[in-house]
Design an enzyme around this catalytic site. Structure first.
Site, mmCIF file in Angstrom:
data_model
loop_
_atom_site.group_PDB
_atom_site.id
_atom_site.type_symbol
_atom_site.label_atom_id
_atom_site.label_comp_id
_atom_site.label_asym_id
_atom_site.label_seq_id
_atom_site.Cartn_x
_atom_site.Cartn_y
_atom_site.Cartn_z
ATOM 1 N N HIS A 194 7.237 -17.109 48.644
ATOM 2 C CA HIS A 194 8.267 -18.150 48.704
ATOM 3 C C HIS A 194 8.626 -18.455 50.152
ATOM 4 O O HIS A 194 8.390 -17.653 51.068
ATOM 5 C CB HIS A 194 9.537 -17.713 47.952
ATOM 6 C CG HIS A 194 10.312 -16.635 48.644
ATOM 7 N ND1 HIS A 194 11.245 -16.892 49.629
ATOM 8 C CD2 HIS A 194 10.290 -15.282 48.509
ATOM 9 C CE1 HIS A 194 11.761 -15.768 50.051
ATOM 10 N NE2 HIS A 194 11.195 -14.764 49.406
ATOM 11 N N CYS A 195 9.219 -19.622 50.365
ATOM 12 C CA CYS A 195 9.815 -19.982 51.649
ATOM 13 C C CYS A 195 11.286 -20.284 51.381
ATOM 14 O O CYS A 195 11.900 -19.690 50.495
ATOM 15 C CB CYS A 195 9.080 -21.144 52.311
ATOM 16 S SG CYS A 195 9.067 -22.697 51.367
#
Length: 352
Positions: free
Chosen positions: A91-92
């Protein structure tokens, strides 16, 4: 084919969590257990962000590609070392270009990637929602030195649901609370840890929490939890003052004298000049019993004041010299009756 899942499923999927945000973002707060795997360094992220604001998205993307290009092979090598099974969760910040770019790279290299829908931003929404979920609480009270932390651990060993806030905050909740412990997490990271534990509790069983002030060192207890704590009955353990001093000597006996003195000096305005000087001199002489005795009066008054302000049922039990395991068993035997009584008892009572 990549999977894109919501928070609850993401947390239970197999694979190491790779957080591709910058190191600075990761430090501020991350999903517990995640590995920092930044696409950009802090400076590179700032450079791309400035470019975006001044020259627009297209130019910023070109700059980002120029920065990341030479790193691609290194990312794959690092990911293989971290996840030999080639299965990762990723994820970011909000499920945008950074996570999609890294996903493309790792999938090209043969990885199975599960993406978090909405990124870390969505995880933080889940944290707030989770913390707001009500539970039945049993607040474990007791003056400084009664051994509450050890009793909480014994309760957990005997199958009770326990939220040890001081353990998660790396702090014992006093001027001396950080001595001998690792650095504290940020308040955001503290909340993240609490939410993961909170989400696993069965709402039909009580959750044991030590009575705390709003702050534990630098960490602030989430309002959603703290308000529930203020309204819950307090199960207060009692021990003799000599026994409490003995317990505190065991906790702080190995701490360097200069650290104890520094912590004592922080209390000077509250202890008073004379009492502070007497405690410091006792520490210099290696007389921890006297030093602890001098400081306890302040903590006892503070504890009593905070407890009385709660306006909830207070049930007390003298555990004398009982071991943590015996104390936990005794509390478990009493808890059900206390919790039932607290629903109809408007003032503090004492049980022995």
């Amino acid at each position: 084919m990549r999977q894109v899942v919501d928070v609850a499923e993401f947390l239970h999927c197999p694979g190491l969590i790779l957080d591709v945000r910058s190191p600075g973002e990761f430090f501020q707060g991350h999903i517990p257990g995640a590995q920092s795997f930044p696409l950009f360094s802090n400076d590179e992220r700032a450079e791309v962000g400035t470019c975006y604001k001044r020259q627009g998205q297209e130019t910023a993307i070109e700059l980002g590609l120029a920065i990341v290009g030479p790193k691609l092979a290194g990312f794959v090598t690092q990911a293989k070392a971290l996840a030999p099974d080639r299965r990762v969760r990723l994820h970011c910040w909000r499920g945008g270009m950074r996570s999609n770019s890294m996903t493309w790279l790792l999938e090209t290299a043969g990885f199975q990637v599960t993406l978090l829908r909405g990124g870390y931003k969505n995880f933080r929404h889940w944290v707030r929602s989770t913390l707001a979920t009500p539970k039945t609480l049993a607040i474990l009270g007791g003056m400084t030195g009664t051994g509450k932390t050890e009793i909480l651990a014994a309760l957990a060993e005997q199958g009770e649901q326990v939220l040890d806030l001081e353990d998660l905050a790396n702090h014992r909740g006093s001027s001396y609370g950080s001595l001998g412990l690792p650095a504290q997490p940020t308040t955001e990271q503290f909340e993240n840890h609490i939410a993961l534990v909170w989400s696993q509790f069965n709402h039909q069983r009580p959750v044991w929490i030590e009575a705390e002030s709003r702050r534990i060192g630098l960490c602030r207890i989430p309002d959603e939890i703290f308000q529930q704590m203020l309204q819950a009955p307090v199960l207060q353990i009692l021990r003799s003052r000599p026994k409490r001093i003995e317990i505190l000597r065991q906790v702080y006996g190995s701490v360097k004298p200069e650290q104890l003195i520094e912590a004592t000096e922080r209390l000077r305005k509250k202890l008073g000049g004379l009492r502070t000087q007497q405690a410091v001199e006792a520490i210099h002489q290696g007389d921890l019993t006297t030093a602890i005795d001098l400081v306890l009066d302040y903590y006892d008054k503070t504890y009593t004041h905070d407890l009385q302000r709660r306006g909830v049922p207070i049930h007390s039990i003298d555990i004398a010299d009982a071991s943590p395991a015996t104390s936990a068993t005794l509390l478990m035997e009493k808890t059900q009756d206390w919790l039932i009584t607290s629903q109809t008892t408007p003032i503090a009572t004492t049980a022995t």
